[in-house]
Design a protein around this motif. Structure first.
Motif, mmCIF file in Angstrom:
data_model
loop_
_atom_site.group_PDB
_atom_site.id
_atom_site.type_symbol
_atom_site.label_atom_id
_atom_site.label_comp_id
_atom_site.label_asym_id
_atom_site.label_seq_id
_atom_site.Cartn_x
_atom_site.Cartn_y
_atom_site.Cartn_z
ATOM 1 N N ASP A 84 90.104 90.987 79.776
ATOM 2 C CA ASP A 84 91.341 90.480 79.189
ATOM 3 C C ASP A 84 92.042 91.660 78.524
ATOM 4 O O ASP A 84 91.664 92.096 77.448
ATOM 5 N N MET A 85 93.072 92.175 79.213
ATOM 6 C CA MET A 85 93.756 93.375 78.724
ATOM 7 C C MET A 85 94.803 93.040 77.658
ATOM 8 O O MET A 85 95.430 93.928 77.093
ATOM 9 N N ASN A 86 94.984 91.749 77.378
ATOM 10 C CA ASN A 86 95.869 91.359 76.277
ATOM 11 C C ASN A 86 95.121 91.324 74.947
ATOM 12 O O ASN A 86 95.730 91.161 73.896
ATOM 13 N N ALA A 115 90.336 95.358 75.912
ATOM 14 C CA ALA A 115 91.124 96.364 76.642
ATOM 15 C C ALA A 115 90.541 97.757 76.406
ATOM 16 O O ALA A 115 90.400 98.555 77.339
ATOM 17 N N ASN A 133 93.473 93.054 84.979
ATOM 18 C CA ASN A 133 93.631 92.117 83.867
ATOM 19 C C ASN A 133 93.238 90.725 84.340
ATOM 20 O O ASN A 133 93.763 90.221 85.328
ATOM 21 N N ARG A 138 95.977 100.454 86.628
ATOM 22 C CA ARG A 138 95.996 99.175 85.914
ATOM 23 C C ARG A 138 96.685 98.122 86.759
ATOM 24 O O ARG A 138 97.823 98.311 87.186
ATOM 25 N N GLU A 176 100.615 97.240 87.553
ATOM 26 C CA GLU A 176 101.570 96.872 86.492
ATOM 27 C C GLU A 176 102.814 97.730 86.610
ATOM 28 O O GLU A 176 102.735 98.908 86.931
#
Ligand SMILES: [Zn+2]
Length: 326
Positions: free
Chosen positions: A166-168, A173, A186, A251, A326
C-alpha cells in the motif's frame, strides 16, 4: 515447553510464540505445533527468533506460505546468519516455511487444496486450512510490528523482483522502497492474504515477490536479503548504513493480469521488466495443427511484472502481469 532429543539440536516444541520467554542476546529456534495430522502427530512450523539486548520493534519475515515458493527460505535463514545478536536492537522473527504440508508436497496449496494466502485471517472453527491459517496468524504473526512476506511466481510463471504494498501508507511505502526492487506495485490488499490480515491487526506489511517457483535463484535471494536488512537498518535494529538501489524502482499505480479466452499452445513475446506499448503484440495462441487462432495486444502501455512460461494454455490461462506506471 517440551524438549526432545529426537529432533535436530534439541529444538524445543512450543504451541505458540512467546517472545517474553525468549532470552535476550540469543537466537532461539522452535518447532511450533500448529495442527495435528490424521495420525495425531503434530505438524510443526520452524521458527527462529533473534532477540536483542536493546528494546526495539519486532520484525517478522515469512516464506513459503505457498509451499513451492522457495527463494524466501534461504532469505530467512541467511538474515539470521548475517545479524550480530550482540548489537541487535528489537526482535527478528523468521518463519522459513509457513505452509509445511504444501512444502512437503512440492505444491503451492495446503494439503486440502486450499490457498492459505487467500483465506487469511482464517477461522478458529473452520476446515483444516482455515484453522491452520488462523493459528499461523494468531500464534506466530501477532507479536510482530512489521512483516515481510516473501513469495515467488506460481508454477508456469516467472516474476520480476517486485513488491506489492500500500503505497498510500507512508510506512509500508518506505518498507517497499527499501527492498531495492525492480518494480513496486501499489496494491491496497483486502484479499485474504497474509499481508492484508496482518495489516488489519496493525502490523505494517508488504509482499516481496522474489522470482520463480521451485528453485533457488541466487540474485533474487541476495536482493531480498538486502531488502530485509535495509528494513532492519531503517528501523534501527541493526546499525550499518542502508544499501541504496542501483536503479530506482519503477513505480506502478496499478497492475493486472491478462488472460487468454481460447485454449491451445501459448507463446508470450515480451520478457520480464520489458516495457510494452499500447497495441503491441504480446502473445499468440496456436491450435495443435499450428494455425494461429488468437493474437493478443497490450491494452495500454506498461511494464511486464510477471509472465507465463507455460505453453499449455487452457482457456482462461494467464498471459502477462501488466504494471501501469504512475
Ligand atoms: Zn505466493
Amino acid at each position: 515447553m517440551i524438549t526432545t532429543g529426537l529432533f535436530e539440536q534439541d529444538v524445543p516444541f512450543v504451541k505458540r510464540l512467546d517472545l517474553d520467554k525468549c532470552p535476550a542476546g540469543k537466537i532461539s529456534r522452535f518447532w511450533v505445533r500448529i495442527v495435528s495430522s490424521g495420525m495425531g502427530q503434530p505438524i510443526l512450523v520452524p521458527v527462529l527468533v533473534a532477540k536483542g539486548h536493546s528494546p526495539g520493534p519486532v520484525l517478522g519475515i515469512t516464506a513459503a506460505i505457498h509451499g513451492n515458493e522457495l527463494n524466501g527460505v534461504p532469505v530467512v535463514q541467511k538474515v539470521f546468519q548475517f545479524i550480530d545478536i550482540k548489537t541487535l536492537s528489537g526482535t527478528l522473527v523468521g518463519i522459513p516455511v509457513v505452509n509445511v504440508p504444501g512444502f512437503l508436497m512440492n505444491q503451492r496449496f495446503f494439503n486440502d487444496g486450499n490457498d492459505l494466502n487467500r483465506l487469511m485471517p482464517g477461522t478458529p472453527n473452520g476446515n483444516m486450512s482455515q484453522v491452520y491459517a488462523h493459528r499461523i496468524l494468531d500464534r506466530l504473526i501477532k507479536p510482530c510490528h512489521y512483516l515481510l512476506d516473501v513469495h515467488t511466481a506460481s508454477f508456469g510463471r516467472v516474476n520480476s523482483y517486485y513488491i506489492r504494498a500500500d503505497m498510500n501508507n507512508p510506512i509500508t511505502a518506505r518498507m517497499a522502497e527499501l527492498q531495492n526492487a525492480e518494480i513496486i506495485v501499489n496494491n491496497a490488499g483486502g484479499d485474504g492474504t497474509l499481508r492484508s490480515a496482518a495489516s488489519a491487526l496493525g502490523i505494517h506489511s508488504i509482499t516481496v515477490e522474489a522470482g520463480d517457483p521451485h528453485k533457488f535463484q541466487r540474485g533474487m535471494i541476495r536482493s531480498a536479503i538486502t531488502g530485509a536488512l535495509n528494513v532492519m537498518r531503517h528501523l534501527d535494529m541493526i546499525h550499518d548504513p542502508i544499501v541504496p538501489p542501483e536503479e530506482p524502482a519503477i513505480r506502478c499505480g496499478r497492475s493486472y493480469w491478462m488472460y487468454t479466452d481460447y485454449g491451445g499452445v501459448l507463446e508470450v513475446f515480451p520478457r520480464i521488466t520489458d516495457r510494452v506499448e499500447k497495441g503491441e503484440k504480446i502473445a499468440i495462441v496456436r491450435n495443435m495443427f499450428g494455425d494461429i487462432k488468437r493474437t493478443y495486444y497490450a491494452p495500454e502501455s506498461g511494464i511486464v511484472v510477471g509472465r507465463s512460461v507455460n505453453p499449455i494454455n487452457q482457456t482462461g490461462s494467464r498471459i502477462i502481469h501488466l504494471g501501469i506506471e504512475e
